[in-house]
Design a protein around this motif. Structure first.
Motif, PDB file in Angstrom:
ATOM      1  N   ALA A   1       0.837  -1.207   0.000  1.00 18.42           N
ATOM      2  CA  ALA A   1       0.000   0.000   0.000  1.00 18.42           C
ATOM      3  C   ALA A   1       0.864   1.247   0.000  1.00 18.42           C
ATOM      4  O   ALA A   1       0.584   2.220  -0.718  1.00 18.42           O
ATOM      5  CB  ALA A   1      -0.932  -0.023   1.202  1.00 18.42           C
ATOM      6  N   LYS A   2       1.938   1.244   0.801  1.00 16.33           N
ATOM      7  CA  LYS A   2       2.832   2.407   0.853  1.00 16.33           C
ATOM      8  C   LYS A   2       3.566   2.596  -0.477  1.00 16.33           C
ATOM      9  O   LYS A   2       3.751   3.725  -0.944  1.00 16.33           O
ATOM     10  CB  LYS A   2       3.847   2.218   1.984  1.00 16.33           C
ATOM     11  N   ALA A   3       3.988   1.483  -1.082  1.00 13.02           N
ATOM     12  CA  ALA A   3       4.689   1.584  -2.367  1.00 13.02           C
ATOM     13  C   ALA A   3       3.762   2.135  -3.439  1.00 13.02           C
ATOM     14  O   ALA A   3       4.169   2.937  -4.289  1.00 13.02           O
ATOM     15  CB  ALA A   3       5.225   0.215  -2.775  1.00 13.02           C
ATOM     16  N   GLN A   4       2.507   1.734  -3.412  1.00 10.91           N
ATOM     17  CA  GLN A   4       1.547   2.202  -4.420  1.00 10.91           C
ATOM     18  C   GLN A   4       1.325   3.706  -4.310  1.00 10.91           C
ATOM     19  O   GLN A   4       1.153   4.388  -5.324  1.00 10.91           O
ATOM     20  CB  GLN A   4       0.228   1.457  -4.258  1.00 10.91           C
ATOM     21  N   LYS A   5       1.333   4.222  -3.088  1.00 14.95           N
ATOM     22  CA  LYS A   5       1.171   5.669  -2.904  1.00 14.95           C
ATOM     23  C   LYS A   5       2.346   6.440  -3.509  1.00 14.95           C
ATOM     24  O   LYS A   5       2.200   7.599  -3.893  1.00 14.95           O
ATOM     25  CB  LYS A   5       1.042   5.997  -1.420  1.00 14.95           C
ATOM     26  N   SER A   6       3.502   5.801  -3.576  1.00 12.67           N
ATOM     27  CA  SER A   6       4.690   6.440  -4.166  1.00 12.67           C
ATOM     28  C   SER A   6       4.853   6.078  -5.640  1.00 12.67           C
ATOM     29  O   SER A   6       5.911   6.316  -6.230  1.00 12.67           O
ATOM     30  CB  SER A   6       5.945   6.010  -3.394  1.00 12.67           C
ATOM     31  N   ASN A   7       3.793   5.476  -6.243  1.00 14.88           N
ATOM     32  CA  ASN A   7       3.796   5.068  -7.659  1.00 14.88           C
ATOM     33  C   ASN A   7       4.813   3.987  -7.966  1.00 14.88           C
ATOM     34  O   ASN A   7       5.365   3.912  -9.072  1.00 14.88           O
ATOM     35  CB  ASN A   7       4.033   6.289  -8.576  1.00 14.88           C
ATOM     36  N   TYR A   8       5.088   3.131  -6.976  1.00 14.67           N
ATOM     37  CA  TYR A   8       5.935   1.966  -7.184  1.00 14.67           C
ATOM     38  C   TYR A   8       5.086   0.713  -7.005  1.00 14.67           C
ATOM     39  O   TYR A   8       4.016   0.752  -6.402  1.00 14.67           O
ATOM     40  CB  TYR A   8       7.094   1.918  -6.177  1.00 14.67           C
ATOM     41  N   ARG A   9       5.592  -0.391  -7.530  1.00 11.91           N
ATOM     42  CA  ARG A   9       4.942  -1.680  -7.290  1.00 11.91           C
ATOM     43  C   ARG A   9       6.001  -2.764  -7.217  1.00 11.91           C
ATOM     44  O   ARG A   9       7.086  -2.649  -7.810  1.00 11.91           O
ATOM     45  CB  ARG A   9       3.912  -2.007  -8.376  1.00 11.91           C
ATOM     46  N   PHE A  10       5.682  -3.822  -6.457  1.00 19.32           N
ATOM     47  CA  PHE A  10       6.622  -4.922  -6.291  1.00 19.32           C
ATOM     48  C   PHE A  10       6.427  -5.950  -7.404  1.00 19.32           C
ATOM     49  O   PHE A  10       5.311  -6.231  -7.820  1.00 19.32           O
ATOM     50  CB  PHE A  10       6.431  -5.591  -4.930  1.00 19.32           C
ATOM     51  N   SER A  11       7.548  -6.507  -7.864  1.00 14.90           N
ATOM     52  CA  SER A  11       7.505  -7.515  -8.909  1.00 14.90           C
ATOM     53  C   SER A  11       7.082  -8.859  -8.319  1.00 14.90           C
ATOM     54  O   SER A  11       7.693  -9.347  -7.361  1.00 14.90           O
ATOM     55  CB  SER A  11       8.885  -7.654  -9.571  1.00 14.90           C
ATOM     56  N   LYS A  12       6.032  -9.458  -8.885  1.00 22.25           N
ATOM     57  CA  LYS A  12       5.580 -10.770  -8.416  1.00 22.25           C
ATOM     58  C   LYS A  12       6.599 -11.849  -8.778  1.00 22.25           C
ATOM     59  O   LYS A  12       6.811 -12.797  -8.024  1.00 22.25           O
ATOM     60  CB  LYS A  12       4.223 -11.114  -9.038  1.00 22.25           C
ATOM     61  N   LEU A  13       7.232 -11.711  -9.938  1.00 26.41           N
ATOM     62  CA  LEU A  13       8.154 -12.742 -10.405  1.00 26.41           C
ATOM     63  C   LEU A  13       9.459 -12.753  -9.608  1.00 26.41           C
ATOM     64  O   LEU A  13      10.077 -13.804  -9.436  1.00 26.41           O
ATOM     65  CB  LEU A  13       8.459 -12.543 -11.894  1.00 26.41           C
TER      66      LEU A  13
END
Length: 601
Positions: free
Chosen positions: A564-576
């Motif tokens: 949620a915090k990463a999304q607010k900073s326009n980042y996302r975690f790689s699932k792979l």
């Protein structure tokens, strides 16, 4: 080395760094015959195969349906021609039948293809011996040999520099000095050659020159042959190691992409085969096209001066063997300048700190390193761009990095990009957590931020820095715009591209800027049961538990909070790239963490 592009039951298409080669058997009357889609229009294209196509213009006056169809198709493709039109490639076993050309070679004139027909035993088809020019003709100059430079003359010219040089003029003069007194590597240089081998060769030549015969000459020759064999073996082992380890960052020392780049596939399915088109596709895929921030370059005035110990620390941190940028100024030259002309160097560094970095210092050369374990390297995203910057620019960036470290913007659980927060320190923090929970199960989840440096919001990061030091915030905002890079691969250099998006990989300043941009993402306070560590764009969270249900909830809550915090900073975690590790845990007690609804292996 070929890259597989297309396979069917009757033919195979391969790409070898810009040349498309189609080999196989397929009649022009086949239902799957679609040459315009299968054999792309390009400047380097070779079609080879037993097409059973006989036409009077190239096959002993004979004609069949396949030959008529193929002839019409060749006429619609002025970029292609039948290379072996008048050669006989098929001699029928029945002497009453006429020989013909049904094994065809069709290519672009630019490929310079030459064909010879060779008779081989036990078959009526002749072998085709095909020769072509180099796939990529290198237009780049050979690299400079700084180990062979005349440093005496370089020091003399540096000593004669005036004290009133501005940053851009000084950069140009230092470049000219290096070009005048540094030889270039020979194009005939052997990859395995080294200093020890040269010394053994000199010894052999001395023996020959002295007219020595007998045992001494035999022994000198034996040592020379043995040294050559050992050097070749070492070079081959090194090449194998780099091929099996695509992330080998020794590549950056040679100032160009070591692995040749094949033709790249665009999103619409077409191919970028020419050097300029490949560079454009790389720019579009890796950076989303060209970007330019139209912001003012003016800096707020400051009375703060860069101290001598800051300059010395930055120069000391610059390795002597570091790859140079487009200006071709090595670290040794700057250390010599600081030794001989400290007032000039101090003045230029302080001018850059006060007024901002000049645009000529912001130009970089981008090389590409293949990412590990990719199914295909015909996609631009399979390559990691590394920007080789000017050593002058990197020296100032190290000074700015040290100043940012002193602002106290980062918490203690963030590592990388600053002194006393390296890999060893991060491992020590994790080891301390394990030791305090040595009688409990531990689940670790490693998360990777996708496109971290490329998607960094520099303006927001500068605002955070500006709350502590307004001048530093404005300086970095100016540093991030009017940047441009050229791509070096396949022996050639592309045109300049604007790269104002994010922050460059390869800059000493980029890691700490990225950490500042995500500091709110990992700001959750560590507890006895949970720890969060960040090493630049890699985030690790570990949970210690005795009860599986309680541990599952606590660990998943932490991951959800990070997402949620990463999304607010326009980042996302790689699932792979996310991974889970269980320590001191029976398999039935393993947790099942998830990222964006996908289970982590």
């Amino acid at each position: 080395m070929f890259v597989m592009e297309h396979i069917s039951a009757s033919y195979v298409t391969l790409h070898t760094y810009g040349t498309e080669i189609t080999i196989g058997y397929q009649r022009p009357t086949s239902k799957t015959w679609d040459p315009d889609n299968d054999w792309h229009k390009g400047t380097q294209n070779i079609v080879i195969g037993d097409l059973n196509a006989i036409h009077e213009s190239w096959s002993a006056g004979r004609l069949n349906t396949q030959g008529r169809i193929l002839r019409r198709w060749v006429d619609t493709r002025p970029d292609l021609r039948v290379v072996n039109a008048h050669g006989v490639s098929y001699v029928p076993p029945n002497p009453n039948h006429t020989s013909s050309t049904i094994d065809l070679v069709i290519a672009n004139p630019s490929c310079g293809v030459r064909v010879k027909h060779r008779t081989i035993a036990s078959t009526e088809h002749k072998a085709l011996e095909i020769k072509t020019r180099l796939i990529w003709r290198s237009t780049a100059e050979s690299p400079l040999r700084y180990d062979k430079a005349d440093w005496g003359k370089i020091e003399t010219e540096i000593h004669l520099l005036g004290e009133d040089e501005d940053p851009s003029t000084l950069q140009g003069k230092l470049t000219n000095i290096m070009l005048r007194h540094t030889p270039r590597a020979s194009g005939r240089a052997k990859a395995f050659w080294n200093k020890d081998l040269a010394q053994v060769r000199r010894r052999l030549l001395e023996v020959v020159k002295n007219g020595t015969r007998g045992r001494e000459l035999v022994e000198a020759r034996r040592k020379y042959r043995k040294a050559i064999f050992g050097a070749k073996l070492t070079a081959n082992e090194k090449a194998v190691q780099e091929e099996t380890d695509p992330e080998c960052f020794r590549t950056v020392k040679i100032r160009t992409t070591k692995h040749p780049i094949p033709a790249l596939q665009r999103p619409d399915g077409t191919l970028a085969a020419e050097h300029g088109h490949i560079a454009k596709e790389l720019q579009h895929s890796l950076y989303g096209g060209e970007h330019r921030r139209d912001i003012p370059t003016a800096q707020n005035p400051t009375t703060v001066m860069i101290e001598d110990d800051e300059i010395q620390r930055a120069l000391k941190a610059s390795p002597n063997g570091a790859a140079t940028g487009p200006d071709q100024i090595p670290t040794r030259t700057l250390k010599t300048l600081w030794k001989l002309k400290p007032d000039l160097f101090r003045k230029v560094i302080n001018q850059v700190y006060k007024e901002g970095m000049p645009n000529s210092w912001k130009t970089s050369s981008t090389i590409l390193i293949p990412k590990a374990n990719k199914p295909s390297y015909t996609m631009a995203k399979s390559w990691r761009p590394i920007q080789l910057q000017s050593i002058l620019a990197k020296t100032v960036e190290r000074i700015i990095t040290n100043k940012l470290t002193g602002l106290g913007l980062l918490p203690d659980n963030m590592y990388g990009g600053r002194k006393n927060y390296g890999t060893t320190d991060a491992i020590q923090a994790l080891d301390t957590f394990f030791e305090s929970n040595k009688n409990r199960n531990v689940c670790i989840t490693a998360l990777d931020i996708e496109g971290g440096f490329d998607n960094l919001n520099l303006d927001r990061t500068c605002n955070t820095i500006g709350e502590k030091d307004e001048h530093l915030g404005n300086w970095i905002r100016s540093w991030g715009h009017h940047r441009q890079t050229v791509y070096r691969f396949n022996g050639r250099t592309s045109k300049p591209f604007k790269t104002d998006k994010g922050t460059p990989q390869g800059s000493p300043l980029s890691p700490i800027l990225f950490l500042i941009s995500i500091k709110h993402t990992v700001s959750l306070k560590n507890s006895e049961d949970t720890i969060i560590l960040a090493y630049v764009d890699d985030i690790l969270t570990a949970t210690a538990y005795a009860s599986k249900a309680k541990g599952q909830k606590e660990h998943q809550d932490t991951i959800n909070w990070l997402c949620a915090k990463a999304q607010k900073s326009n980042y996302r975690f790689s699932k792979l790239k996310s991974e889970g590790i269980h320590i001191r845990t029976r398999k039935r007690d393993h947790l099942a963490p998830m990222v964006d609804g996908a289970f982590i292996p």
